[in-house]
Design an enzyme around this catalytic site. Structure first.
Site, PDB file in Angstrom:
ATOM      1  N   GLU A 295       1.161   3.570   2.231  1.00 49.30           N
ATOM      2  CA  GLU A 295       1.776   3.789   3.411  1.00 49.30           C
ATOM      3  C   GLU A 295       3.060   2.969   3.647  1.00 49.30           C
ATOM      4  O   GLU A 295       4.190   3.321   4.104  1.00 49.30           O
ATOM      5  CB  GLU A 295       0.983   3.798   4.608  1.00 49.30           C
ATOM      6  CG  GLU A 295      -0.085   4.795   4.395  1.00 49.30           C
ATOM      7  CD  GLU A 295      -1.469   4.207   3.637  1.00 49.30           C
ATOM      8  OE1 GLU A 295      -2.259   5.017   4.126  1.00 49.30           O
ATOM      9  OE2 GLU A 295      -1.423   3.486   3.129  1.00 49.30           O
TER      10      GLU A 295
ATOM     11  N   HIS B 248       0.755  -1.219   0.017  1.00 48.48           N
ATOM     12  CA  HIS B 248       0.103  -0.053   0.115  1.00 48.48           C
ATOM     13  C   HIS B 248       0.895   1.116   0.024  1.00 48.48           C
ATOM     14  O   HIS B 248       2.077   1.062   0.257  1.00 48.48           O
ATOM     15  CB  HIS B 248      -0.887   0.050   1.227  1.00 48.48           C
ATOM     16  CG  HIS B 248      -2.060  -1.087   1.111  1.00 48.48           C
ATOM     17  ND1 HIS B 248      -3.110  -0.995   1.963  1.00 48.48           N
ATOM     18  CD2 HIS B 248      -2.197  -2.080   0.193  1.00 48.48           C
ATOM     19  CE1 HIS B 248      -3.759  -1.939   1.748  1.00 48.48           C
ATOM     20  NE2 HIS B 248      -3.277  -2.709   0.711  1.00 48.48           N
TER      21      HIS B 248
ATOM     22  N   CYS C  33      -2.374  -0.660   7.247  1.00 47.20           N
ATOM     23  CA  CYS C  33      -1.284   0.531   7.333  1.00 47.20           C
ATOM     24  C   CYS C  33      -1.456   0.984   8.926  1.00 47.20           C
ATOM     25  O   CYS C  33      -0.299   1.522   9.181  1.00 47.20           O
ATOM     26  CB  CYS C  33      -1.524   1.394   6.294  1.00 47.20           C
ATOM     27  SG  CYS C  33      -1.291   0.643   4.627  1.00 47.20           S
TER      28      CYS C  33
ATOM     29  N   CYS D  12      -5.675   2.039   5.711  1.00 42.43           N
ATOM     30  CA  CYS D  12      -6.625   0.928   6.194  1.00 42.43           C
ATOM     31  C   CYS D  12      -6.141   0.197   7.262  1.00 42.43           C
ATOM     32  O   CYS D  12      -5.205   0.657   8.000  1.00 42.43           O
ATOM     33  CB  CYS D  12      -6.466  -0.208   5.020  1.00 42.43           C
ATOM     34  SG  CYS D  12      -4.582  -0.906   4.882  1.00 42.43           S
TER      35      CYS D  12
ATOM     36  N   SER E 164      -7.055   7.973   3.894  1.00 48.93           N
ATOM     37  CA  SER E 164      -6.950   7.537   5.170  1.00 48.93           C
ATOM     38  C   SER E 164      -6.515   6.055   5.439  1.00 48.93           C
ATOM     39  O   SER E 164      -6.954   4.946   4.408  1.00 48.93           O
ATOM     40  CB  SER E 164      -8.407   7.463   5.850  1.00 48.93           C
ATOM     41  OG  SER E 164      -8.505   7.387   7.317  1.00 48.93           O
TER      42      SER E 164
END
Length: 196
Positions: free
Chosen positions: A105, A103, A133, A130, A128
């Site tokens: 992040e 992802h 993360c 998940c 935002s």
């Protein structure tokens, strides 16, 4: 910015709140600027205060999201900063590398390597985080997370706050509209990414 008042060297910390109002605070020592920012956030009472650094690092995260979209990936980008310095950047590469944990992040934090001063960092992300993360952010005690879009996806902000993470949501209009349009055209890819 350094200014002189009555012959003393002072640091002027200027920020803009979400309504565009300019807020100034003077501190005597550079190391006091983080405390000044926290106080400004508390006294403003109107949500996040975006500094020039915040805007710059979020722009890097947004550029990463657009890069991912250009690679036919999921448009989520991130940037990690420490004391006003970019440490790492990354973007969602799940589609590109066929790795479910890449992802935005986690790619960014992977690129930071063994940086080690996580408690002093701010992570900027275009969407935002998940649960995966958010767990990574909490695990490594990242001090602050700035989120561009909590409209199209969200729900883990309280989990982060519960682990002592300062969460600021700016709801960037460009990112909200861009991600909404991308998701509408790529619903199956999006659902696969978040495990829906």
């Amino acid at each position: 910015m350094v200014v002189r008042i009555a012959g003393k060297r002072m640091y002027l910390w200027r920020a803009v709140d979400h309504e565009g109002e300019v807020l100034d605070m003077l501190v005597q020592r550079r190391r006091d600027t983080q405390a000044a920012l926290r106080l400004m956030r508390k006294t403003a009472g109107r949500g996040i205060i975006m500094t020039d650094d915040d805007r710059g690092f979020m722009d890097i995260a947004i550029a990463q999201a657009l890069l991912s979209a250009g690679e036919d990936g999921i448009p989520v980008g991130a940037a990690l900063a420490w004391r006003g310095v970019l440490i790492a950047k990354g973007h969602n590469q799940r589609q590109q590398k066929r790795v479910i944990t890449l992802h935005g992040e986690t790619d960014c934090l992977t690129n930071a390597g063994l940086f080690g001063r996580w408690r002093e960092t701010t992570l900027y992300t275009t969407l935002s985080p998940c649960l995966m993360c958010a767990g990574t952010i909490a695990q490594f005690n990242i001090r602050r997370v700035v989120i561009a879009d909590a409209v199209n996806f969200g729900g883990n902000e309280e989990l982060l706050r519960g682990h002592g993470v300062e969460v600021d949501i700016i709801n960037d209009t460009f990112m909200i509209e861009f991600f909404r349009d991308w998701r509408a055209s790529n619903l199956q890819t999006w659902h696969a990414d978040i495990g829906a």
